[in-house]
Scaffold this active site. Structure first.
Site, PDB file in Angstrom:
ATOM      1  N   THR A  99       4.337  10.600  -3.499  1.00 57.91           N
ATOM      2  CA  THR A  99       3.721  11.844  -3.017  1.00 57.91           C
ATOM      3  C   THR A  99       4.751  12.871  -2.539  1.00 57.91           C
ATOM      4  OG1 THR A  99       1.783  10.532  -2.440  1.00 57.91           O
ATOM      5  CG2 THR A  99       1.905  12.766  -1.532  1.00 57.91           C
ATOM      6  N   HIS A 111      -4.720  -1.164  -0.156  1.00 57.85           N
ATOM      7  CA  HIS A 111      -4.223  -2.171  -1.107  1.00 57.85           C
ATOM      8  C   HIS A 111      -4.188  -3.548  -0.445  1.00 57.85           C
ATOM      9  CE1 HIS A 111      -2.928   0.148  -4.605  1.00 57.85           C
ATOM     10  NE2 HIS A 111      -2.324   1.026  -3.827  1.00 57.85           N
ATOM     11  N   HIS A 150      -6.667   1.102  -7.011  1.00 58.47           N
ATOM     12  CA  HIS A 150      -7.238   2.438  -6.792  1.00 58.47           C
ATOM     13  C   HIS A 150      -8.580   2.515  -7.522  1.00 58.47           C
ATOM     14  CE1 HIS A 150      -2.842   4.084  -6.600  1.00 58.47           C
ATOM     15  NE2 HIS A 150      -3.145   3.342  -5.553  1.00 58.47           N
ATOM     16  N   ASP A 166      -3.170   9.720   1.359  1.00 58.24           N
ATOM     17  CA  ASP A 166      -3.034   8.919   0.136  1.00 58.24           C
ATOM     18  C   ASP A 166      -4.143   7.869   0.101  1.00 58.24           C
ATOM     19  OD1 ASP A 166      -2.181   7.214  -2.004  1.00 58.24           O
ATOM     20  OD2 ASP A 166      -0.176   8.040  -1.761  1.00 58.24           O
ATOM     21  N   ARG A 218       8.591   6.548 -11.071  1.00 58.91           N
ATOM     22  CA  ARG A 218       8.576   6.712  -9.620  1.00 58.91           C
ATOM     23  C   ARG A 218       9.469   5.709  -8.884  1.00 58.91           C
ATOM     24  NH1 ARG A 218       2.608   5.250  -7.541  1.00 58.91           N
ATOM     25  NH2 ARG A 218       3.710   5.105  -5.558  1.00 58.91           N
ATOM     26  N   ASP A 220       8.960   8.056  -1.888  1.00 59.14           N
ATOM     27  CA  ASP A 220       7.717   7.562  -2.489  1.00 59.14           C
ATOM     28  C   ASP A 220       7.074   8.709  -3.295  1.00 59.14           C
ATOM     29  OD1 ASP A 220       5.872   5.590  -3.027  1.00 59.14           O
ATOM     30  OD2 ASP A 220       4.856   5.694  -1.102  1.00 59.14           O
ATOM     31  N   GLU A 279       1.976  14.014   4.413  1.00 55.32           N
ATOM     32  CA  GLU A 279       1.253  12.896   3.803  1.00 55.32           C
ATOM     33  C   GLU A 279       0.973  11.772   4.807  1.00 55.32           C
ATOM     34  OE1 GLU A 279       3.304  10.198   1.195  1.00 55.32           O
ATOM     35  OE2 GLU A 279       1.439   9.565   0.243  1.00 55.32           O
ATOM     36  N   SER A 330      -0.492   7.702  -7.603  1.00 54.69           N
ATOM     37  CA  SER A 330      -0.082   8.856  -6.786  1.00 54.69           C
ATOM     38  C   SER A 330       0.972   9.715  -7.465  1.00 54.69           C
ATOM     39  CB  SER A 330       0.475   8.372  -5.449  1.00 54.69           C
ATOM     40  OG  SER A 330      -0.489   7.617  -4.765  1.00 54.69           O
ATOM     41  N   ASP A 353      -3.500   4.450   1.933  1.00 53.29           N
ATOM     42  CA  ASP A 353      -3.455   3.780   0.632  1.00 53.29           C
ATOM     43  C   ASP A 353      -2.834   2.392   0.740  1.00 53.29           C
ATOM     44  OD1 ASP A 353      -3.063   3.910  -2.545  1.00 53.29           O
ATOM     45  OD2 ASP A 353      -1.149   3.342  -1.658  1.00 53.29           O
ATOM     46  N   LYS A 354      -1.709   2.297   1.398  1.00 46.74           N
ATOM     47  CA  LYS A 354      -0.973   1.019   1.373  1.00 46.74           C
ATOM     48  C   LYS A 354      -1.767  -0.082   2.078  1.00 46.74           C
ATOM     49  CE  LYS A 354       3.357   3.567   1.055  1.00 46.74           C
ATOM     50  NZ  LYS A 354       3.423   3.508  -0.413  1.00 46.74           N
ATOM     51  N   ASP A 383      -5.151  11.978  -2.862  1.00 48.83           N
ATOM     52  CA  ASP A 383      -4.620  12.068  -4.224  1.00 48.83           C
ATOM     53  C   ASP A 383      -5.474  11.280  -5.211  1.00 48.83           C
ATOM     54  OD1 ASP A 383      -3.769   9.772  -2.987  1.00 48.83           O
ATOM     55  OD2 ASP A 383      -1.708   9.897  -3.708  1.00 48.83           O
ATOM     56  N   HIS A 384      -6.130  10.231  -4.707  1.00 47.94           N
ATOM     57  CA  HIS A 384      -7.042   9.454  -5.558  1.00 47.94           C
ATOM     58  C   HIS A 384      -7.936   8.651  -4.630  1.00 47.94           C
ATOM     59  CE1 HIS A 384      -4.604   6.001  -4.497  1.00 47.94           C
ATOM     60  NE2 HIS A 384      -3.533   6.685  -4.869  1.00 47.94           N
TER      61      HIS A 384
HETATM   62 MG    MG Z   1       1.753   8.595  -1.378  1.00 48.55          MG
HETATM   63 ZN    ZN Z   2      -1.856   3.034  -4.022  1.00 45.99          ZN
END
Ligand code: MG
Ligand code: ZN
Length: 470
Positions: free
Chosen positions: A173, A342, A438, A62, A184, A171, A333, A114, A338-339, A380-381
């Site tokens: 994903t 951030h 993102h 992610d 989500r 979550d 995943e 995501s 990702d987290k 995913d991004h």
């Molecule tokens: Mg995810």
């Molecule tokens: Zn994110």
């Protein structure tokens, strides 16, 4: 369509002749040794196979764009290959989502989340941000059409299916494979205020946690126990927790690494919830700060508590539990890349990327023993972190938040996070970094095994559905 076009292209002798030279320079392979043989004739003919593979393993990092995987690569040592470098086929995917509108065509949204991107690879369709395997609609709180997922198609073919994450299992994903919901955030039975028309009491499919269990996913491993401890409010299992409902459906339930390792193979499904929320981080280090950032430091490794299984251990166990004659689909995943991106936490981000790469290694080792297995790796991004100059000063300093790491090559690697925190004209960014954004760049996609040539070139994340589907 795309698949057969690429297969035909790969079958040309010109491509094979280039690969036949076998040198790193000729193949574009970064590293010598094992990777130097990436493009053998056998690899090419397997990759361009049109027969659906028995097993499919999808690994999603992610937020693991090119900057994130490069930061992990450089931190570990520029001459040290990653496990993902064992994969011969590499391409790019665009990841744009769409904006809500009264009718199609829905305008593109270049910076997706995501939920929307997961819906793309899981269903082959574009949708709006926040949405889980439902189509777009006029507004976020207006449910779209439920879209069938690659996991559901695999189940229909009698394959076993698994969903593994270091995040909460509810979550976005992991959710896109085994649930359909407009927002989500509607993760557990007590989180349904914004999805009132989709509760079981209202005749809907219920929260993400309920739907994942109702789907009978054979292997569910990750965090998010608190969501599954919530009480179901409608339908035949009303009054029970989601965990109780799962156990009533035959799930074997475990909560720690020892419990997971001890589960014997068998047909009964497995629910492993190893943390009340997201699973623990592998590494820690300094938070980023404005200006030059901290003096260079090495990351503190091995921070995951022993009672939580690593992503590689969960992957290995999932493969053991899923293996069967009809084949399987498994999603794995690495969620906290990702987290921590951030959170401007470079060591957290890199530690999760390294752990994710180890899970890729487990998948590739499985593939070596079971060659009729397609392995696909992607993000995913894209995300915010960037590798920038270590020597910057004065107006050369980045405008966002910076951190400096001492890499295993003994050098300083400076990273900047600068997609959120602006505080008005001529003001410095706010002191405490807010959650970074993102980014919209294409993401890398890697493939190995039967049909993996389909990832070559530049495609869209919706095309990945056709690569993964049975
Ligand atoms: Mg995810
Ligand atoms: Zn994110």
């Amino acid at each position: 369509m795309k698949h057969s076009r690429l297969s035909a292209a790969l079958a040309t002798s010109a491509v094979v002749a280039v690969a036949g030279a076998g040198t790193a320079a000729a193949t574009g392979v970064l590293f010598s040794g094992e990777s130097g043989d990436l493009l053998s004739k056998k690899t090419l003919s397997t990759a361009s196979s049109k027969r659906p593979p028995q097993n499919v393993i999808l690994l999603v990092g992610d937020g693991m764009g090119t900057q994130e995987i490069t930061a992990a690569r450089y931190y570990q040592g520029v001459r040290e290959p990653l496990d993902v470098d064992r994969m011969a086929m590499t391409g790019f995917d665009t990841t744009w989502s769409v904006k809500a509108a009264d009718q199609p065509p829905y305008p593109p949204d270049y910076d997706p989340d995501s939920a929307a991107t997961g819906t793309m690879w899981a269903t082959g369709e574009k949708t709006i941000d926040e949405r889980i395997s439902q189509g777009p609609s006029s507004a976020e709180d207006v449910p779209g059409q439920d879209l069938r997922t690659v996991l559901e198609l695999a189940q229909r073919q009698g394959k076993r299916v698994g969903d593994v994450s270091t995040a909460e299992l509810t979550d976005a994903t992991p959710a896109v494979l085994a649930s359909h919901i407009s927002l989500r955030g509607c993760q557990g039975p007590a989180d349904m205020a914004a999805c009132a028309s989709e509760t079981k009491a209202a005749g809907g499919l219920g929260s993400i946690a309920e739907q994942e269990v109702d789907h009978g996913v054979d292997v569910l491993l990750g965090g998010g126990r608190a969501r599954f401890e919530q009480t179901i409010t409608g339908g035949p299992d009303a009054g029970q927790t989601v965990i109780g409902s799962a156990q009533g459906k035959g799930y074997r339930y475990v909560t720690d690494a020892g419990g997971l390792a001890a589960i014997p193979n068998g047909n009964k499904p497995v629910l492993g919830l190893f943390s009340s929320s997201n699973m623990a981080l592998e590494w820690t280090g300094p938070a980023a700060s404005t200006g030059k950032g901290n003096a260079p430091v090495a990351c503190t490794e091995n921070q995951r508590p022993a009672n939580e299984p690593s992503l590689a251990a969960m992957t290995d166990k999932a493969l053991e539990l899923l293996e069967n004659r009809k084949g399987f689909f498994l999603q794995v995943e690495g969620a906290s890349i990702d987290k921590q991106d951030h959170a401007t936490n470079a060591c957290g981000q890199i530690g999760e990327t390294v752990a994710f790469d180890r899970a890729i290694g487990e998948a590739l080792d499985y593939q070596r023993r079971n060659p009729n297995t397609l392995v696909v790796v992607t993000a995913d991004h894209s995300h915010t972190s960037q590798i920038v100059s270590e020597d910057a000063a004065d107006t050369g300093l980045p405008t966002g938040y910076s951190t400096n790491l001492q890499t295993k090559d003994g050098q300083t690697m400076s990273l900047t996070y600068a997609t959120a925190g602006y505080n008005g004209a001529d003001n410095p960014p706010v002191a405490a970094p807010p959650s970074q954004q993102h980014t919209g760049a294409v993401v890398p996609v890697w493939g190995a095994g039967p049909g993996s040539a389909a990832v070559l070139g530049t495609n869209d994340h919706t095309d990945l559905f056709d690569v993964l589907r049975p």
